[in-house]
Design a protein around this motif. Structure first.
Motif, PDB file in Angstrom:
ATOM      1  N   PRO A   1     -58.444  20.637 -24.817  1.00 58.50           N
ATOM      2  CA  PRO A   1     -57.405  19.623 -24.666  1.00 58.50           C
ATOM      3  C   PRO A   1     -56.940  19.461 -23.223  1.00 58.50           C
ATOM      4  CG  PRO A   1     -56.543  21.539 -25.829  1.00 58.50           C
ATOM      5  CD  PRO A   1     -58.022  21.728 -25.703  1.00 58.50           C
TER       6      PRO A   1
ATOM      7  N   VAL B   1     -50.188  15.384 -30.026  1.00 59.25           N
ATOM      8  CA  VAL B   1     -50.616  16.501 -30.878  1.00 59.25           C
ATOM      9  C   VAL B   1     -52.004  16.999 -30.475  1.00 59.25           C
ATOM     10  CG1 VAL B   1     -51.164  17.198 -33.253  1.00 59.25           C
ATOM     11  CG2 VAL B   1     -49.177  15.754 -32.799  1.00 59.25           C
ATOM     12  N   ALA B   2     -52.932  16.081 -30.249  1.00 57.61           N
ATOM     13  CA  ALA B   2     -54.308  16.460 -29.923  1.00 57.61           C
ATOM     14  C   ALA B   2     -54.465  16.897 -28.471  1.00 57.61           C
ATOM     15  CB  ALA B   2     -55.255  15.297 -30.214  1.00 57.61           C
TER      16      ALA B   2
ATOM     17  N   PRO C   1     -51.632  20.405 -27.659  1.00 56.42           N
ATOM     18  CA  PRO C   1     -51.346  21.286 -28.791  1.00 56.42           C
ATOM     19  C   PRO C   1     -50.631  22.554 -28.324  1.00 56.42           C
ATOM     20  CG  PRO C   1     -53.633  21.501 -28.167  1.00 56.42           C
ATOM     21  CD  PRO C   1     -53.063  20.373 -27.341  1.00 56.42           C
ATOM     22  N   ALA C   2     -49.899  23.152 -29.225  1.00 58.45           N
ATOM     23  CA  ALA C   2     -49.238  24.423 -28.915  1.00 58.45           C
ATOM     24  C   ALA C   2     -50.291  25.417 -28.452  1.00 58.45           C
ATOM     25  CB  ALA C   2     -48.516  24.949 -30.154  1.00 58.45           C
TER      26      ALA C   2
ATOM     27  N   SER D   1     -51.713  25.259 -25.470  1.00 62.03           N
ATOM     28  CA  SER D   1     -52.448  24.721 -24.321  1.00 62.03           C
ATOM     29  C   SER D   1     -51.599  24.729 -23.054  1.00 62.03           C
ATOM     30  CB  SER D   1     -52.977  23.308 -24.613  1.00 62.03           C
ATOM     31  OG  SER D   1     -51.929  22.378 -24.704  1.00 62.03           O
TER      32      SER D   1
ATOM     33  N   TRP E   1     -43.426  21.282 -24.511  1.00 62.17           N
ATOM     34  CA  TRP E   1     -43.354  22.003 -25.779  1.00 62.17           C
ATOM     35  C   TRP E   1     -41.922  22.392 -26.117  1.00 62.17           C
ATOM     36  CZ3 TRP E   1     -47.086  22.323 -22.076  1.00 62.17           C
ATOM     37  CH2 TRP E   1     -48.353  21.876 -22.464  1.00 62.17           C
TER      38      TRP E   1
ATOM     39  N   ASN F   1     -40.383  18.728 -27.292  1.00 63.64           N
ATOM     40  CA  ASN F   1     -41.507  17.933 -27.756  1.00 63.64           C
ATOM     41  C   ASN F   1     -41.080  16.559 -28.248  1.00 63.64           C
ATOM     42  OD1 ASN F   1     -43.816  17.330 -30.054  1.00 63.64           O
ATOM     43  ND2 ASN F   1     -44.566  18.264 -28.150  1.00 63.64           N
TER      44      ASN F   1
END
Length: 150
Positions: A26, A76-77, A80-81, A83, A96, A99
């Motif tokens: 990502p 989301v993509a 992502p959590a 990253s 994050w 968010n």
């Protein structure tokens, strides 16, 4: 019978392969998308500043590209959590931590990019108006959700 099973399974196998390749990294995916947007903005900024002449076709092409890329931003993509740690990234932990704020900023940017492309500016004044909103979004998001490079 084996041929029917193989035929039915082929799309599922292809989906699994392409899903694992797309989004496998990502950080790299979001950086590539942002660099692509940077190129579009880089072609538009000199026109907005008056350093280059207004060209309606070139402006529309760049705004269209900017909008296409904007619509690909999927928080989301692409964020992502997990990253946020590791990797060579300037994404701020605020993405994050807040968010909902980040998603709202992305959605506003998407809407404004779509409006700018949809306006199809035919003169410098209308272009500056449309581009100002998009570029303000970029700046605001980078100010809040990006770590400044030294």
């Amino acid at each position: 019978m084996k041929r029917v099973i193989a035929f039915a399974a082929a799309p599922l196998l292809a989906l699994a392969v392409f899903s694992s390749v797309a989004g496998a990294d990502p950080i790299a995916d979001r950086q590539a998308l942002m660099k692509d947007q940077g190129k579009a903005v880089g072609s538009l900024a000199p026109i907005a500043k008056g350093d280059k002449p207004f060209d309606a076709a070139a402006v529309l092409a760049a705004l269209t590209k900017l909008n296409e890329d904007a619509q690909k931003i999927d928080p989301v993509a692409l964020f992502p959590a997990g990253s946020e740690a590791g990797g060579d990234t300037t994404a701020s932990p605020k993405i994050w931590e807040d968010n909902a704020g980040f998603v709202a900023a992305v959605n506003k940017y998407k809407a404004d990019a779509a409006a700018a492309a949809g306006a199809k500016p035919q003169d410098l004044a209308s272009f500056k108006l449309a581009f100002a909103q998009v570029s303000q979004n970029c700046g605001a998001c980078h100010q809040t959700f990006r770590i400044k490079k030294n």
